[in-house]
Design a protein around this motif. Structure first.
Motif, mmCIF file in Angstrom:
data_model
loop_
_atom_site.group_PDB
_atom_site.id
_atom_site.type_symbol
_atom_site.label_atom_id
_atom_site.label_comp_id
_atom_site.label_asym_id
_atom_site.label_seq_id
_atom_site.Cartn_x
_atom_site.Cartn_y
_atom_site.Cartn_z
ATOM 1 N N ILE A 1 -6.708 11.903 6.889
ATOM 2 C CA ILE A 1 -5.715 11.358 5.958
ATOM 3 C C ILE A 1 -4.599 10.685 6.748
ATOM 4 O O ILE A 1 -4.207 9.559 6.449
ATOM 5 N N GLY A 2 -4.098 11.359 7.775
ATOM 6 C CA GLY A 2 -3.055 10.772 8.621
ATOM 7 C C GLY A 2 -3.549 9.533 9.348
ATOM 8 O O GLY A 2 -2.827 8.540 9.464
ATOM 9 N N ARG B 1 -3.601 6.702 6.879
ATOM 10 C CA ARG B 1 -2.243 6.186 6.632
ATOM 11 C C ARG B 1 -1.788 5.306 7.788
ATOM 12 O O ARG B 1 -1.230 4.225 7.561
ATOM 13 N N GLN B 2 -2.008 5.758 9.014
ATOM 14 C CA GLN B 2 -1.613 4.968 10.182
ATOM 15 C C GLN B 2 -2.369 3.647 10.222
ATOM 16 O O GLN B 2 -1.791 2.600 10.543
ATOM 17 N N ARG C 1 -0.821 1.281 7.647
ATOM 18 C CA ARG C 1 0.467 0.743 8.112
ATOM 19 C C ARG C 1 0.223 -0.324 9.186
ATOM 20 O O ARG C 1 0.819 -1.414 9.133
ATOM 21 N N ASN D 1 4.538 0.081 1.773
ATOM 22 C CA ASN D 1 4.624 1.498 1.408
ATOM 23 C C ASN D 1 3.655 1.843 0.293
ATOM 24 O O ASN D 1 3.038 2.916 0.298
ATOM 25 N N VAL E 1 0.165 2.188 1.794
ATOM 26 C CA VAL E 1 -0.008 3.472 2.474
ATOM 27 C C VAL E 1 -0.193 4.597 1.456
ATOM 28 O O VAL E 1 -1.041 5.478 1.626
ATOM 29 N N LEU E 2 0.576 4.584 0.381
ATOM 30 C CA LEU E 2 0.474 5.616 -0.645
ATOM 31 C C LEU E 2 -0.885 5.580 -1.339
ATOM 32 O O LEU E 2 -1.529 6.633 -1.526
ATOM 33 N N SER F 1 -3.503 6.871 1.038
ATOM 34 C CA SER F 1 -3.381 8.317 1.171
ATOM 35 C C SER F 1 -3.995 9.047 -0.022
ATOM 36 O O SER F 1 -4.749 10.021 0.141
ATOM 37 N N GLU F 2 -3.713 8.584 -1.221
ATOM 38 C CA GLU F 2 -4.241 9.232 -2.426
ATOM 39 C C GLU F 2 -5.752 9.108 -2.523
ATOM 40 O O GLU F 2 -6.449 10.088 -2.833
ATOM 41 N N THR G 1 -7.378 11.250 0.235
ATOM 42 C CA THR G 1 -7.220 12.666 -0.105
ATOM 43 C C THR G 1 -8.193 13.062 -1.209
ATOM 44 O O THR G 1 -8.846 14.112 -1.132
#
Length: 138
Positions: free
Chosen positions: A26-27, A30-31, A34, A50, A53-54, A57-58, A61
């Protein structure tokens, strides 16, 4: 991929692929999102970056939690949009649920992705699993 800026208006596709099978993915996703946004020229505004990235992430996940425990993320840039596609191994389609306000059951991610994206789509894969796609317009 290099760190060189890439024009969203060029004929060549701008893309990134990340795969994972644990929460650490997940991290990493996100990276990667970005870094992907940072490489685009012209760069998306900070709110769009942003949001990207959100959404990443969702979706990642959800793929890990509900989609069989592995994912493949693909990001593609077009002149007017960024496409986020996440593959997982579960045939179970995302569904709207009543959010759990106690903080233990979730239910917030899929509705949020649908509000933030201009379009979402779910495609079943021939060998099983699915691809969840969200398109974010500039």
């Amino acid at each position: 991929m290099s760190g060189t800026a890439v024009s969203r208006t060029s004929a060549l596709p701008v893309s990134t692929v990340v795969q994972g099978e644990s929460a650490a993915g997940i991290g990493e996703a996100r990276q990667a999102a970005r870094a992907f946004a940072d490489r685009l020229t012209p760069a998306p505004d900070p709110d769009m970056a942003n949001t990207l990235v959100l959404v990443v992430s969702e979706l990642v996940t959800n793929a890990l939690r509900h989609g069989g425990g592995t994912f493949r993320l693909r990001l593609n840039a077009r002149p007017d949009a960024i496409e986020v596609a996440v593959d997982d191994t579960s045939p179970q389609l995302p569904r709207m649920r009543t959010p759990d306000l106690t903080g233990t059951g979730g239910g917030f991610g899929w509705p949020m992705v649908n509000r933030l994206a201009s379009t979402t789509a779910i495609t079943r894969q021939a060998g099983g699993g699915k691809t969840v796609t969200a398109c974010l317009l500039y």
